[in-house]
Design a protein around this motif. Structure first.
Motif, PDB file in Angstrom:
ATOM      1  N   VAL A 178     -17.874   5.278  11.383  1.00 52.06           N
ATOM      2  CA  VAL A 178     -17.217   5.904  10.238  1.00 52.06           C
ATOM      3  C   VAL A 178     -17.115   7.415  10.402  1.00 52.06           C
ATOM      4  O   VAL A 178     -16.271   8.062   9.794  1.00 52.06           O
ATOM      5  CB  VAL A 178     -17.971   5.533   8.934  1.00 52.06           C
ATOM      6  N   ARG A 179     -17.927   7.990  11.287  1.00 56.34           N
ATOM      7  CA  ARG A 179     -17.867   9.443  11.516  1.00 56.34           C
ATOM      8  C   ARG A 179     -16.565   9.860  12.172  1.00 56.34           C
ATOM      9  O   ARG A 179     -16.226  11.037  12.188  1.00 56.34           O
ATOM     10  CB  ARG A 179     -19.047   9.883  12.395  1.00 56.34           C
ATOM     11  N   HIS A 180     -15.835   8.895  12.738  1.00 53.88           N
ATOM     12  CA  HIS A 180     -14.573   9.211  13.393  1.00 53.88           C
ATOM     13  C   HIS A 180     -13.379   9.122  12.434  1.00 53.88           C
ATOM     14  O   HIS A 180     -12.236   9.212  12.870  1.00 53.88           O
ATOM     15  CB  HIS A 180     -14.334   8.262  14.574  1.00 53.88           C
ATOM     16  N   ARG A 181     -13.651   8.978  11.149  1.00 53.03           N
ATOM     17  CA  ARG A 181     -12.542   8.780  10.208  1.00 53.03           C
ATOM     18  C   ARG A 181     -11.577   9.959  10.205  1.00 53.03           C
ATOM     19  O   ARG A 181     -10.363   9.764  10.177  1.00 53.03           O
ATOM     20  CB  ARG A 181     -13.085   8.538   8.800  1.00 53.03           C
ATOM     21  N   ASP A 182     -12.056  11.183  10.227  1.00 49.62           N
ATOM     22  CA  ASP A 182     -11.151  12.340  10.222  1.00 49.62           C
ATOM     23  C   ASP A 182     -10.260  12.329  11.460  1.00 49.62           C
ATOM     24  O   ASP A 182      -9.059  12.625  11.373  1.00 49.62           O
ATOM     25  CB  ASP A 182     -11.941  13.650  10.160  1.00 49.62           C
ATOM     26  N   LEU A 183     -10.832  11.997  12.610  1.00 50.17           N
ATOM     27  CA  LEU A 183     -10.044  11.921  13.833  1.00 50.17           C
ATOM     28  C   LEU A 183      -8.964  10.850  13.691  1.00 50.17           C
ATOM     29  O   LEU A 183      -7.793  11.072  14.061  1.00 50.17           O
ATOM     30  CB  LEU A 183     -10.971  11.604  15.013  1.00 50.17           C
ATOM     31  N   MET A 184      -9.336   9.695  13.148  1.00 45.26           N
ATOM     32  CA  MET A 184      -8.381   8.603  13.017  1.00 45.26           C
ATOM     33  C   MET A 184      -7.298   8.929  11.997  1.00 45.26           C
ATOM     34  O   MET A 184      -6.117   8.628  12.216  1.00 45.26           O
ATOM     35  CB  MET A 184      -9.121   7.313  12.657  1.00 45.26           C
ATOM     36  N   ASP A 185      -7.672   9.553  10.891  1.00 49.69           N
ATOM     37  CA  ASP A 185      -6.665   9.950   9.907  1.00 49.69           C
ATOM     38  C   ASP A 185      -5.673  10.945  10.502  1.00 49.69           C
ATOM     39  O   ASP A 185      -4.469  10.892  10.222  1.00 49.69           O
ATOM     40  CB  ASP A 185      -7.345  10.570   8.685  1.00 49.69           C
ATOM     41  N   SER A 186      -6.164  11.847  11.340  1.00 52.82           N
ATOM     42  CA  SER A 186      -5.285  12.810  12.002  1.00 52.82           C
ATOM     43  C   SER A 186      -4.297  12.096  12.923  1.00 52.82           C
ATOM     44  O   SER A 186      -3.095  12.428  12.964  1.00 52.82           O
ATOM     45  CB  SER A 186      -6.116  13.822  12.794  1.00 52.82           C
TER      46      SER A 186
ATOM     47  N   THR B 105       0.829  -1.201   0.000  1.00 57.82           N
ATOM     48  CA  THR B 105       0.000   0.000   0.000  1.00 57.82           C
ATOM     49  C   THR B 105       0.864   1.252   0.000  1.00 57.82           C
ATOM     50  O   THR B 105       2.035   1.225   0.401  1.00 57.82           O
ATOM     51  CB  THR B 105      -0.903   0.045   1.255  1.00 57.82           C
ATOM     52  N   ARG B 106       0.259   2.338  -0.430  1.00 58.33           N
ATOM     53  CA  ARG B 106       0.900   3.651  -0.391  1.00 58.33           C
ATOM     54  C   ARG B 106      -0.131   4.633   0.134  1.00 58.33           C
ATOM     55  O   ARG B 106      -1.163   4.859  -0.483  1.00 58.33           O
ATOM     56  CB  ARG B 106       1.362   4.044  -1.799  1.00 58.33           C
ATOM     57  N   ARG B 107       0.169   5.202   1.315  1.00 64.10           N
ATOM     58  CA  ARG B 107      -0.774   6.102   1.967  1.00 64.10           C
ATOM     59  C   ARG B 107      -0.052   7.376   2.404  1.00 64.10           C
ATOM     60  O   ARG B 107       0.702   7.377   3.364  1.00 64.10           O
ATOM     61  CB  ARG B 107      -1.408   5.432   3.203  1.00 64.10           C
ATOM     62  N   GLU B 108      -0.245   8.449   1.642  1.00 67.03           N
ATOM     63  CA  GLU B 108       0.284   9.767   1.997  1.00 67.03           C
ATOM     64  C   GLU B 108       1.771   9.745   2.364  1.00 67.03           C
ATOM     65  O   GLU B 108       2.188  10.242   3.395  1.00 67.03           O
ATOM     66  CB  GLU B 108      -0.513  10.350   3.163  1.00 67.03           C
ATOM     67  N   GLY B 109       2.574   9.143   1.542  1.00 65.82           N
ATOM     68  CA  GLY B 109       4.005   9.133   1.778  1.00 65.82           C
ATOM     69  C   GLY B 109       4.508   8.010   2.649  1.00 65.82           C
ATOM     70  O   GLY B 109       5.709   7.923   2.929  1.00 65.82           O
ATOM     71  N   THR B 110       3.609   7.120   3.108  1.00 64.18           N
ATOM     72  CA  THR B 110       4.009   5.950   3.888  1.00 64.18           C
ATOM     73  C   THR B 110       3.668   4.693   3.106  1.00 64.18           C
ATOM     74  O   THR B 110       2.502   4.454   2.777  1.00 64.18           O
ATOM     75  CB  THR B 110       3.308   5.929   5.257  1.00 64.18           C
ATOM     76  N   TRP B 111       4.699   3.900   2.792  1.00 60.44           N
ATOM     77  CA  TRP B 111       4.514   2.644   2.059  1.00 60.44           C
ATOM     78  C   TRP B 111       4.474   1.492   3.052  1.00 60.44           C
ATOM     79  O   TRP B 111       5.199   1.499   4.060  1.00 60.44           O
ATOM     80  CB  TRP B 111       5.679   2.444   1.089  1.00 60.44           C
TER      81      TRP B 111
ATOM     82  N   ASP C 173      -3.320   8.975  12.589  1.00 57.36           N
ATOM     83  CA  ASP C 173      -2.391   8.240  11.728  1.00 57.36           C
ATOM     84  C   ASP C 173      -1.251   9.142  11.268  1.00 57.36           C
ATOM     85  O   ASP C 173      -0.077   8.742  11.287  1.00 57.36           O
ATOM     86  CB  ASP C 173      -3.122   7.705  10.490  1.00 57.36           C
ATOM     87  N   ARG C 174      -1.579  10.342  10.852  1.00 59.19           N
ATOM     88  CA  ARG C 174      -0.539  11.262  10.386  1.00 59.19           C
ATOM     89  C   ARG C 174       0.423  11.606  11.510  1.00 59.19           C
ATOM     90  O   ARG C 174       1.631  11.724  11.295  1.00 59.19           O
ATOM     91  CB  ARG C 174      -1.181  12.540   9.826  1.00 59.19           C
ATOM     92  N   ARG C 175      -0.107  11.749  12.689  1.00 59.83           N
ATOM     93  CA  ARG C 175       0.717  12.112  13.832  1.00 59.83           C
ATOM     94  C   ARG C 175       1.653  10.977  14.241  1.00 59.83           C
ATOM     95  O   ARG C 175       2.815  11.220  14.597  1.00 59.83           O
ATOM     96  CB  ARG C 175      -0.187  12.496  15.009  1.00 59.83           C
ATOM     97  N   THR C 176       1.165   9.737  14.186  1.00 60.66           N
ATOM     98  CA  THR C 176       1.958   8.613  14.685  1.00 60.66           C
ATOM     99  C   THR C 176       2.812   7.960  13.602  1.00 60.66           C
ATOM    100  O   THR C 176       3.976   7.623  13.844  1.00 60.66           O
ATOM    101  CB  THR C 176       1.054   7.549  15.320  1.00 60.66           C
ATOM    102  N   ARG C 177       2.246   7.758  12.395  1.00 60.19           N
ATOM    103  CA  ARG C 177       2.969   6.996  11.366  1.00 60.19           C
ATOM    104  C   ARG C 177       3.288   7.800  10.115  1.00 60.19           C
ATOM    105  O   ARG C 177       3.887   7.280   9.174  1.00 60.19           O
ATOM    106  CB  ARG C 177       2.172   5.742  10.970  1.00 60.19           C
ATOM    107  N   GLY C 178       2.881   9.062  10.084  1.00 58.90           N
ATOM    108  CA  GLY C 178       3.234   9.926   8.966  1.00 58.90           C
ATOM    109  C   GLY C 178       2.318   9.855   7.768  1.00 58.90           C
ATOM    110  O   GLY C 178       2.583  10.500   6.750  1.00 58.90           O
ATOM    111  N   GLY C 179       1.225   9.104   7.846  1.00 63.15           N
ATOM    112  CA  GLY C 179       0.296   9.018   6.725  1.00 63.15           C
ATOM    113  C   GLY C 179      -1.027   8.440   7.164  1.00 63.15           C
ATOM    114  O   GLY C 179      -1.079   7.445   7.903  1.00 63.15           O
ATOM    115  N   ALA C 180      -2.128   9.057   6.736  1.00 62.60           N
ATOM    116  CA  ALA C 180      -3.468   8.581   7.092  1.00 62.60           C
ATOM    117  C   ALA C 180      -3.777   7.255   6.405  1.00 62.60           C
ATOM    118  O   ALA C 180      -3.331   6.999   5.285  1.00 62.60           O
ATOM    119  CB  ALA C 180      -4.510   9.625   6.707  1.00 62.60           C
ATOM    120  N   HIS C 181      -4.565   6.415   7.077  1.00 59.30           N
ATOM    121  CA  HIS C 181      -5.007   5.168   6.463  1.00 59.30           C
ATOM    122  C   HIS C 181      -6.131   5.387   5.455  1.00 59.30           C
ATOM    123  O   HIS C 181      -6.366   4.532   4.597  1.00 59.30           O
ATOM    124  CB  HIS C 181      -5.484   4.185   7.541  1.00 59.30           C
TER     125      HIS C 181
END
Length: 292
Positions: free
Chosen positions: A167-175, A79-85, A177-185
């Motif tokens: 699914v309403r929490h997706r924006d929170l989870m993507d945020s 996978t490739r997600r916002e700069g994280t492979w 993800d970016r903070r911890t692993r550098g790219g949203a799922h």
């Protein structure tokens, strides 16, 4: 040998599952562990769904190698997600091992992530896997696993509210993800929600989320160790009675998870490596083997 993309259909999803089952039952495993037992119909359907999701979102990262005579020889899903492979699966059937099939598949998957600054693989304990991923430029972080029945009497109640997620929490989870692993799922969260229960924390102390299926924690991310421990505690307390809990892919940086597991009476064992390139171990974070 013929190299072709994995198609988004049930036929190819079953081919991928059969290759994986053959490889994971053999002695040479690049990614994953031997299955605990025969797959149930529900587990097969879930595997098909994940494979089709990845083939749909990452057609350039999912490939099959087929022998014109012997049939399917190997598969890779990445996978490739916002700069994280991430490498979700690399499997080669026993008869094709040692013939360059795995090397060719990994090379094609790495091409899919060539523009990514970060990379992550959850590798098995097998020395071939460790050597392969190190040669590909990954740093190997030894990982641990927590398993066993949950002793709820040893766990303190969560120190704050934990809610059912949607699914309403997706924006929170993507945020997160970016903070911890550098790219949203991204769309991976929609796939995870099809098969897992979601726990969410979102208050003045910070935020976090955790996916659980049966007794297995699939993915966890939080803004602090305290909130991560709260989420893991809530998840373990919700494991159905008589179901063994399982928390995989824990590096030394996730000692907060070990403390929760010890309190719950779970057993700690060695479990391969979390292999990283261009990044330090995400924390507090427990990666997903499929979605990393």
């Amino acid at each position: 040998m013929i190299l072709r993309p994995v198609r988004d259909d049930d036929e190819d999803a079953e081919v991928v599952r059969v290759i994986s089952s053959a490889a994971f039952g053999a002695s040479h495993i690049l990614k994953g562990e031997a299955p605990d037992g025969p797959a149930t119909a529900e587990e097969i359907a879930a595997r098909h769904s994940v494979t089709r999701h990845l083939a749909r979102t990452d057609p350039g990262g999912c490939w099959l190698i087929e022998d014109e005579t012997a049939g399917p020889a190997g598969v890779v899903l990445s996978t490739r997600r916002e700069g994280t492979w991430g490498l979700s699966l690399l499997a080669v059937v026993p008869g094709a091992q040692g013939k360059g099939v795995g090397k060719a598949l990994l090379a094609r998957a790495l091409v899919h992530g060539r523009a990514c600054l970060r990379g992550i693989i959850c590798g098995s304990r097998h020395p071939v896997a460790a050597r392969t991923y190190r040669r590909a430029g990954f740093t190997l972080h030894p990982a641990m696993r927590l398993t066993g029945p949950v002793d709820a009497s040893g766990l303190k109640p969560p120190d704050g509210a934990v809610h059912e997620g949607t699914v309403r929490h997706r924006d929170l989870m993507d945020s997160l993800d970016r903070r911890t692993r550098g790219g949203a799922h991204g769309a991976d969260h929609e796939e995870l929600l099809r098969h897992h229960r979601l726990f969410v924390v979102d208050d003045l102390a910070g935020s976090g989320y955790c996916y659980l299926r049966g007794g297995s924690v699939e993915l966890l991310a939080a803004t602090s160790r305290r909130l991560a421990a709260r989420l893991l505690t809530a998840a373990l307390l919700s494991v159905p009675e008589g179901t063994a809990a399982r928390v995989d892919r824990l590096t030394a940086e996730q000692d907060w998870a070990l403390d929760v597991g010890i309190a719950a009476g779970l057993e700690i064992t060695n479990a391969g490596y979390v292999c990283l390139r261009g990044m330090r171990p995400p924390m507090p974070y427990i990666p997903s083997e499929d979605f990393l």
